[in-house]
Design a protein around this motif. Sequence first.
Motif, short mmCIF file in Angstrom:
data_model
loop_
_atom_site.label_atom_id
_atom_site.label_comp_id
_atom_site.label_asym_id
_atom_site.label_seq_id
_atom_site.Cartn_x
_atom_site.Cartn_y
_atom_site.Cartn_z
N TYR A 158 0.83 -1.20 0.00
CA TYR A 158 0.00 0.00 0.00
C TYR A 158 0.87 1.25 0.00
N GLY A 159 0.46 2.27 -0.74
CA GLY A 159 1.06 3.59 -0.61
C GLY A 159 2.32 3.84 -1.41
N ALA A 164 6.95 7.69 -15.67
CA ALA A 164 6.13 8.30 -16.72
C ALA A 164 4.82 7.57 -16.93
N GLY A 165 4.84 6.22 -16.83
CA GLY A 165 3.66 5.44 -17.18
C GLY A 165 2.77 5.06 -16.03
N TYR A 166 3.30 5.09 -14.79
CA TYR A 166 2.53 4.56 -13.66
C TYR A 166 2.55 5.47 -12.44
N SER A 167 2.77 6.74 -12.67
CA SER A 167 2.65 7.76 -11.62
C SER A 167 3.69 7.61 -10.52
N GLY A 168 4.86 7.08 -10.84
CA GLY A 168 5.94 7.07 -9.88
C GLY A 168 6.52 8.46 -9.72
N ASP A 169 6.83 8.85 -8.50
CA ASP A 169 7.36 10.17 -8.21
C ASP A 169 8.88 10.13 -8.31
N PRO A 170 9.49 10.76 -9.32
CA PRO A 170 10.95 10.69 -9.47
C PRO A 170 11.71 11.33 -8.32
N ARG A 171 11.04 12.12 -7.51
CA ARG A 171 11.70 12.75 -6.36
C ARG A 171 11.70 11.85 -5.13
N ARG A 172 10.97 10.74 -5.20
CA ARG A 172 10.85 9.86 -4.02
C ARG A 172 11.10 8.40 -4.41
N THR A 176 7.96 6.38 5.85
CA THR A 176 6.94 7.43 5.81
C THR A 176 7.57 8.80 6.02
N GLU A 177 8.45 8.89 7.00
CA GLU A 177 9.11 10.16 7.30
C GLU A 177 9.95 10.65 6.12
#
Length: 554
Positions: free
Chosen positions: A370-371, A416-424, A548-549
Motif C-alpha cells: 500500500y502507498g 512516466a507510465g505509472y505515476s511514480g514520483d521521481p523525487r521519491r 513514511t518520514e
Amino acid sequence: MNLFDPRLTIRVTFVIASVAAFSTVRLGVADPREQAGHAWPELDAGDAIVSRTDDAVFFELAARPPQGLIKFARLNNVVLHVSASTAPANTELRLTQDPSMWSIELPESLSFPTQIRMAVHGTPLLMSVPYVATPSGDGAIVLSACHAIVHGDKLQFEPQIYKNTVGYWVDPQAWAEWHFQVKQGGQYVVRVLQGCGAGQGGSQVAVVLNDSVGELSRVPFTVQETGHFQNFVWRDIGKIEMDPGAHRLDLRVLKLARTAVMDVRQIRLEPVGRVSNEPLAMADVEPDLVPPLLVRAEPRPGRRVRQTVDGYDSQRVYHALYLPTDWREDQAYPVIVELTGNGPYRNQQGDVCEGTVEHAVMGLGITGGYGAIWLTLPFLNDEGVSNVKQWWGTPPQYRIEKTLDYWQRALDETCAGYSGDPRRIVLAGFSRGSLAANRLGLANDQIAARWHAFICYSHYDGVVETRPYPEADRAAAVARLGRLGERAQFICSEIGTGPTSLDATQNFLHAVHPTGNFLFHRTGFRNHSDRWLLRPSDCRTELRAWLTENTQTD
C-alpha cells in the motif's frame, strides 16, 4: 465509481501467466496440464472431478458446465492464481465469492475437455470443519482471515491476494469467529490487523472471548480510519486472561458509525512477559503478508506483473512492477526499488534465495502493498542479454554498464507510465542487493542522482574487501559514499557477529563517514532472508515509520 473499492465489488480477475516463462511449481504458476494430485471428492463442484496437491485445487471438466460456472464451497485459503489448460496465455478467468460459495467463471471461448487449476496459499482446506489455531513458536496464537467463520448478511472472507481479509462488513448484526487452543494460561495482548476506508472509521467493535460455557471477557475498541480498506495497520487494543484449553474468539459490532465497519486480515494473541535471549527464527513467527505471483498481464492495483523495457530481449531480461492497492493514475507515489540477493542460496537454517526477480519480497514487506510502487530490478550480464542470479555482469569483469542502463530506463518508464514520483525513489537491497545499493547505486553521478533514500539489509559496501567484483576495496567504497551526501540510509541486519555483522558496518561508517544520515537496526531474527519482512516485528515497524518520514511530500 472506484472499481477496486471492496465495498462495491467482490469480483476479481486472475490472469494466466505464460506457461513457458513460469513453470516453477513453487511460484504457483506451473504448467496447468500438470498431474492433478490426489482425488478430493469431499469438495463438491458439480460435474467437475476435483483433486488437490499441497498448493492447488484442480477441476477436470469434460464439457461446459451449466451457466459456464464451477461452483463449490468456500475454502480456508488465499487464492493466488486461476488458469485453464486449454486457454491461451493471458486469458482471464474470474473468481467470485459470497459468504459461503465460490464460483469460477469459464469464458465462452474455452474448449473442452479442460483442466482448471486454482493455485492457493497453503494446503487446500475445506470450511466444513472449523480450523483450530495453536500457538506458534513465539507463543502467539494467530487467527487469520482465511480461517474465520462468518455469520450474517454479506460478511465474507475475500480470498484474492491483495485483499486476504474478512470484509464487506456492512451489516452491524454480522460477526466473525475463530477457534483456537491455549496451551499456556496467562495474560495475552490482543492485536488486530485492520483497515478502514476514508470516512468510514469510528465504529465500536469488541473482541469477545468464549469457552464451551459462554462469554469469558471482552475487549472493546474503536475502528481506526486508515485511508483505504486494504491499508492494514496493527492495533494493540488491550489484554485478556486465558486458561489452557479450547476457546472461541468473536469479533462483534457494538455500534456502526458509517456504512462499513472495517476489514480484518489477522488477529494475534501474544503472551505477556514472554522474553527470550535468543534471536527469533522466522519459522516461529506467522507471516501477515502473502506474496503475489509474478504474471504476464496488464498492471492494475494489487497485481505484480513482468515487464521489459524497450530495446531488451523480453524472454531473458525483465523486471517486476507492483502497483499498490490504493493506486490511482492521477496521484504520484513513492517508488521502492528492490535488488535481490545472490542465488541459488541455501543455508542450514532453511533460508533460501533464488537470486531472481520472481522470488523478491522485500518491497512487499516494506510497504505492505500500500502507498508505494514496488519495482524489482534485475542485474544483467556484461552483454545485457540476460538477467543474472549472482552478482552483476559476467565474471571476471562484472561490468555494470548494461545493468545501470536498464535501471535508468525502467525508472523512467515507471515514473512516466505509472505515476511514480521521481523525487521519491528509494533503493532497497538484500545481501547482494544491499552491497549493490552503494556499489552500483552510487557508481556515478547520473545513477546516484536517482535515489532519494536507501535501505540496506545484510552486508554493506566496503566493509569486506574480498568480494570478487572490481572496486570492492575500502577506498573505492569511501569514494562512492561521497555521492551519498545527506540522504538517509536505513541499515539493518540479522542478529550475529563477525565481519558482516551490523556492528562491523556501524564501526566502518563511523570511521569513514561519521556525519552520515544513518539509522541502524537489528531485525530481531537470526535468518539471512528477506522473508522476515513478511512478519510483524519491531524492526519492520521502525522501517515503515522511517519510510513514511523520508517520503513525505512538502
